[in-house]
Design a protein around this motif. Sequence first.
Motif, PDB file in Angstrom:
ATOM      1  N   ARG A 102      23.409  38.932 -16.387  1.00  0.00           N
ATOM      2  CA  ARG A 102      22.441  39.342 -16.059  1.00  0.00           C
ATOM      3  C   ARG A 102      22.432  40.110 -16.443  1.00  0.00           C
ATOM      4  NH1 ARG A 102      25.642  43.202 -11.235  1.00  0.00           N
ATOM      5  NH2 ARG A 102      23.545  42.716 -11.168  1.00  0.00           N
ATOM      6  N   ARG A 103      21.963  40.311 -17.702  1.00  0.00           N
ATOM      7  CA  ARG A 103      21.516  41.475 -18.885  1.00  0.00           C
ATOM      8  C   ARG A 103      19.999  40.824 -19.107  1.00  0.00           C
ATOM      9  NH1 ARG A 103      23.122  41.125 -24.342  1.00  0.00           N
ATOM     10  NH2 ARG A 103      23.518  38.898 -24.718  1.00  0.00           N
ATOM     11  N   ALA A 104      19.656  39.442 -19.044  1.00  0.00           N
ATOM     12  CA  ALA A 104      18.884  39.397 -19.628  1.00  0.00           C
ATOM     13  C   ALA A 104      16.935  39.410 -18.798  1.00  0.00           C
ATOM     14  CB  ALA A 104      18.331  37.286 -19.432  1.00  0.00           C
ATOM     15  N   GLY A 105      16.192  40.199 -19.206  1.00  0.00           N
ATOM     16  CA  GLY A 105      15.877  41.349 -19.035  1.00  0.00           C
ATOM     17  C   GLY A 105      15.575  42.031 -17.832  1.00  0.00           C
ATOM     18  N   GLU A 106      16.825  42.701 -18.112  1.00  0.00           N
ATOM     19  CA  GLU A 106      17.172  44.190 -17.248  1.00  0.00           C
ATOM     20  C   GLU A 106      16.537  44.961 -18.255  1.00  0.00           C
ATOM     21  OE1 GLU A 106      21.549  45.241 -16.482  1.00  0.00           O
ATOM     22  OE2 GLU A 106      21.126  46.697 -18.587  1.00  0.00           O
ATOM     23  N   ILE A 107      16.033  46.012 -16.651  1.00  0.00           N
ATOM     24  CA  ILE A 107      15.066  47.138 -17.615  1.00  0.00           C
ATOM     25  C   ILE A 107      16.051  48.813 -16.646  1.00  0.00           C
ATOM     26  CG2 ILE A 107      13.197  49.010 -17.695  1.00  0.00           C
ATOM     27  CD1 ILE A 107      12.943  46.285 -19.079  1.00  0.00           C
ATOM     28  N   SER A 108      16.357  49.777 -17.420  1.00  0.00           N
ATOM     29  CA  SER A 108      17.115  50.558 -16.404  1.00  0.00           C
ATOM     30  C   SER A 108      17.215  51.427 -17.400  1.00  0.00           C
ATOM     31  CB  SER A 108      19.207  49.843 -17.041  1.00  0.00           C
ATOM     32  OG  SER A 108      19.008  49.930 -18.856  1.00  0.00           O
ATOM     33  N   GLY A 109      17.930  52.942 -16.900  1.00  0.00           N
ATOM     34  CA  GLY A 109      18.155  54.446 -17.198  1.00  0.00           C
ATOM     35  C   GLY A 109      19.701  54.562 -17.558  1.00  0.00           C
ATOM     36  N   HIS A 110      19.657  55.914 -16.938  1.00  0.00           N
ATOM     37  CA  HIS A 110      20.678  56.094 -16.534  1.00  0.00           C
ATOM     38  C   HIS A 110      21.458  56.682 -18.386  1.00  0.00           C
ATOM     39  CE1 HIS A 110      25.460  57.003 -15.258  1.00  0.00           C
ATOM     40  NE2 HIS A 110      25.809  56.402 -16.009  1.00  0.00           N
ATOM     41  N   TYR A 111      21.579  56.208 -19.409  1.00  0.00           N
ATOM     42  CA  TYR A 111      21.847  56.698 -20.113  1.00  0.00           C
ATOM     43  C   TYR A 111      21.474  58.133 -21.025  1.00  0.00           C
ATOM     44  CZ  TYR A 111      25.429  53.352 -20.081  1.00  0.00           C
ATOM     45  OH  TYR A 111      26.804  52.874 -19.457  1.00  0.00           O
ATOM     46  N   HIS A 112      20.067  58.544 -20.775  1.00  0.00           N
ATOM     47  CA  HIS A 112      19.246  59.068 -21.659  1.00  0.00           C
ATOM     48  C   HIS A 112      18.785  58.913 -22.488  1.00  0.00           C
ATOM     49  CE1 HIS A 112      19.344  62.244 -17.807  1.00  0.00           C
ATOM     50  NE2 HIS A 112      19.371  61.175 -17.414  1.00  0.00           N
ATOM     51  N   PRO A 113      18.874  57.863 -23.349  1.00  0.00           N
ATOM     52  CA  PRO A 113      19.241  57.710 -24.695  1.00  0.00           C
ATOM     53  C   PRO A 113      18.330  58.141 -25.556  1.00  0.00           C
ATOM     54  CG  PRO A 113      17.716  55.646 -23.520  1.00  0.00           C
ATOM     55  CD  PRO A 113      18.189  56.607 -22.962  1.00  0.00           C
ATOM     56  N   LYS A 114      18.819  58.654 -27.300  1.00  0.00           N
ATOM     57  CA  LYS A 114      17.696  59.844 -27.743  1.00  0.00           C
ATOM     58  C   LYS A 114      18.372  59.063 -29.410  1.00  0.00           C
ATOM     59  CE  LYS A 114      17.668  64.487 -27.713  1.00  0.00           C
ATOM     60  NZ  LYS A 114      17.900  65.759 -27.592  1.00  0.00           N
ATOM     61  N   ALA A 115      17.924  59.437 -30.233  1.00  0.00           N
ATOM     62  CA  ALA A 115      17.276  58.919 -31.510  1.00  0.00           C
ATOM     63  C   ALA A 115      17.418  59.702 -32.031  1.00  0.00           C
ATOM     64  CB  ALA A 115      17.122  57.754 -31.410  1.00  0.00           C
TER      65      ALA A 115
END
Length: 242
Positions: free
Chosen positions: A161-174
């Motif tokens: 199900r990850r193919a094409g997945e757009i999500s949030g939740h983790y507040h990514p920073k780099a």
Amino acid sequence: MTLSRPTRRAPNSQGDGLPLQVNGQRLLADASGALIWPQRRAAMVADLHLEKGSAFAARGHLLPPYDTAATLARLEEVLERHRAEAVYCLGDSFHDADAGSRLTAADKARLTRLTRRYRWTWICGNHDPAPPVDWGGRVVEETTLGALAFRHQAVPAASPRRAGEISGHYHPKAAVRWRHKRIAGRCFVSDGRRLVLPAFGAFTGGLNVLEPAIAALFPEPYEVLLIGRTGIYSFPKTALVL
């Protein structure tokens, strides 16, 4: 490939952002933290956390009470600039179950104008499992549009199900090292199959993409699109630091 300095791609003509592809779809990472799908005239934002300031104030942690107004103003500007027709809020749009009741009259009016002007979808998050619909829009657990699937939290890396997945939740920073300095900021992170959006809200923190919770989602090489003061910069995983 290890980069010794930031590489900025040419900005898209629709605004200051970087083009990218997820599951074969051409998208644009906007410098605001929104994701734009030009072909569909759609905008995606994650983790608005409206009324986080008032929630903290109730617990004695005083923050300026302007986060909702600032977040909605920035969102409105992005939607107008990209001439969006549809909006997908990818969960945690409200900081808690009572956030809607703490909105000011002005913020309620602005939110109502936005949800009436655009085809608006609220996706349920862990902070707002039942987003209020007092001001319009539809509420769903997750939804699919063409080759992309929108949900709040990414499924495990092994899931088909990850193919094409757009999500949030983790507040990514780099973070990267450049000219003997550590430069950090919100970022998009993608391996071409899935993408995690940065938090869009004014008072939201972040989690480094090298931390296990995010790193486990991307077993293959990936890139981050780091949001800086003057644009967005692309880095491979090998250029990142904690």
